[in-house]
Motif scaffolding. Structure first.
Motif, short mmCIF file in Angstrom:
data_model
loop_
_atom_site.label_atom_id
_atom_site.label_comp_id
_atom_site.label_asym_id
_atom_site.label_seq_id
_atom_site.Cartn_x
_atom_site.Cartn_y
_atom_site.Cartn_z
N ASP A 257 0.82 -1.20 0.00
CA ASP A 257 0.00 0.00 0.00
C ASP A 257 0.86 1.26 0.00
O ASP A 257 0.60 2.20 -0.76
N GLU A 258 1.87 1.26 0.83
CA GLU A 258 2.71 2.45 0.90
C GLU A 258 3.47 2.66 -0.40
O GLU A 258 3.60 3.79 -0.87
N TYR A 259 3.94 1.57 -1.00
CA TYR A 259 4.69 1.71 -2.25
C TYR A 259 3.81 2.25 -3.36
O TYR A 259 4.20 3.18 -4.09
N VAL A 260 2.60 1.70 -3.51
CA VAL A 260 1.70 2.17 -4.56
C VAL A 260 1.42 3.66 -4.40
O VAL A 260 1.51 4.44 -5.35
N ILE A 261 1.08 4.05 -3.18
CA ILE A 261 0.72 5.45 -2.95
C ILE A 261 1.91 6.37 -3.15
O ILE A 261 1.82 7.41 -3.84
N ARG A 262 3.05 6.01 -2.59
CA ARG A 262 4.24 6.85 -2.75
C ARG A 262 4.66 6.96 -4.21
O ARG A 262 5.04 8.05 -4.68
N HIS A 263 4.61 5.85 -4.90
CA HIS A 263 5.07 5.86 -6.30
C HIS A 263 4.19 6.75 -7.16
O HIS A 263 4.69 7.50 -8.00
N CYS A 264 2.88 6.69 -6.95
CA CYS A 264 1.97 7.54 -7.72
C CYS A 264 2.14 9.01 -7.35
O CYS A 264 2.26 9.88 -8.24
N LEU A 265 2.18 9.31 -6.05
CA LEU A 265 2.28 10.70 -5.63
C LEU A 265 3.61 11.33 -6.04
O LEU A 265 3.68 12.53 -6.31
N SER A 266 4.67 10.51 -6.09
CA SER A 266 5.96 11.04 -6.52
C SER A 266 5.92 11.48 -7.98
O SER A 266 6.76 12.27 -8.43
N ARG A 267 4.94 10.99 -8.73
CA ARG A 267 4.74 11.39 -10.12
C ARG A 267 3.59 12.40 -10.25
O ARG A 267 3.10 12.65 -11.35
N ASP A 268 3.14 12.93 -9.11
CA ASP A 268 2.04 13.90 -9.07
C ASP A 268 0.74 13.32 -9.61
O ASP A 268 -0.05 14.02 -10.26
N ILE A 269 0.51 12.04 -9.35
CA ILE A 269 -0.73 11.38 -9.77
C ILE A 269 -1.60 11.18 -8.53
O ILE A 269 -1.21 10.46 -7.61
N PRO A 270 -2.77 11.79 -8.46
CA PRO A 270 -3.67 11.58 -7.32
C PRO A 270 -4.07 10.11 -7.19
O PRO A 270 -4.22 9.41 -8.19
N VAL A 271 -4.28 9.67 -5.95
CA VAL A 271 -4.63 8.28 -5.67
C VAL A 271 -5.94 8.22 -4.90
O VAL A 271 -6.11 8.91 -3.88
#
Length: 308
Positions: A257-271
């Motif tokens: 869960d943390e990886y998915v969220i961090r990876h998306c947000l690091s690309r400025d993609i809302p989750v």
């Protein structure tokens, strides 16, 4: 805002046969767990309205919607669904779709938001299946695209079961990318075709699973560059789950869960986080397992990665 936006409604756990296989009380228990842990406060809790029929019709046949809401499904359809009809369950069903849509709006505004329900990925255009009546993932994707709030949306479905309903509803929608990581020998027996199906062997465990998640995101996010990610964080991948076979631990789910969220947000993609499936006779334990998503999301939120 100062805390992770969370969405819940008291309608989510209506009266239900206690011996039934579907753990309807888990939504209430999840809310209580997150409240007791201090994650839910008056400042970050949002309660959804009922969505309009035309929103449900983005993904579903209006005749099917009317038939379900009126308690008019056939015996065969009821068996395929696996849930007994009641007015309270019907209201809960559309309320939960409203909750996913509210979570989506909060994620668009703040970068990240989590629902305490959602992930009903077996519901098809005109019939229910596998405890799923209306497909909130497909509805959110079509709402985003038709409203112009996103040009492309990616559904990252980590439930242990394939998101067959989502895949079929969105099969001819090129800007709604369906990704399903699921146990290859599991329900449904007749698989649909997602844009990206990643079938996983039984007994995979934390290390192999997390490596697959990392590889998938590293490849798919740059490839599609989605404007929003809808994340189905099913916990039926857990070693103790009654319906899953992938043998993840609590720590493995938290890392996912943390990886998915961090990876998306690091690309400025809302989750947008929804809880997906989870089945355990110990309902309180199951609720805490579902809460891993919200605790992981709050950890990322508190790190300052989300815009806030």
């Amino acid at each position: 805002m100062t805390a992770l936006p969370l969405v819940y409604h008291d309608d989510y756990s209506p009266p239900f046969p206690p011996e039934h296989r579907f753990p309807m009380e888990k939504f209430r228990l999840l809310y209580e767990h997150l409240s007791e842990s201090g994650l839910v406060t008056a400042d970050n809790l949002y309660r959804p309205e009922l969505p309009k029929p035309e929103v449900l019709a983005l993904a579903h046949d209006p005749v099917y919607v009317e038939r379900y809401m009126g308690g008019e499904l056939s015996h065969a359809e009821q068996r395929q669904l696996g849930l007994p009809w009641s007015e309270a369950l019907a209201r809960r069903t559309i309320r939960a779709v409203g909750g996913s849509l509210l979570t989506l709006e909060l994620a668009l505004q703040h970068g990240l938001a989590c629902h305490m329900a959602g992930g009903t990925h077996h519901a098809h255009h005109d019939y229910p299946a596998g405890f799923c009546i209306f497909n909130d993932l497909a509805i959110m994707a079509l709402y985003l695209l038709e409203s112009g709030k996103a040009g492309r949306v990616l559904i990252f479905d980590c439930d242990v079961h394939q998101g067959d309903g989502t895949a079929r509803i969105l099969e001819h929608v090129p800007d709604a990318v369906t990704v399903s990581l699921h146990c290859q020998t599991n329900y449904p027996a007749r698989k649909a075709q997602s844009d990206w199906d990643i079938p996983l062997p039984k007994g995979m465990g934390d290390a192999g699973y997390l490596h697959t998640v990392e590889e998938a995101l590293n490849y798919l996010l740059p490839l599609y560059q989605p404007d929003v990610v809808l994340y189905d964080a099913g916990v039926d991948v857990h070693a103790s789950d009654a319906l899953g076979y992938l043998l993840l631990t609590d720590e493995g789910i938290a890392a996912r869960d943390e990886y998915v969220i961090r990876h998306c947000l690091s690309r400025d993609i809302p989750v947008v986080g929804v809880i997906g499936g989870g089945y355990d006779r110990d309902r309180a334990l199951l609720a805490r397992r579902h809460g891993i998503l919200h605790h992981s999301a709050a950890k990322v939120w508190d790190s300052g990665l989300a815009p806030g």
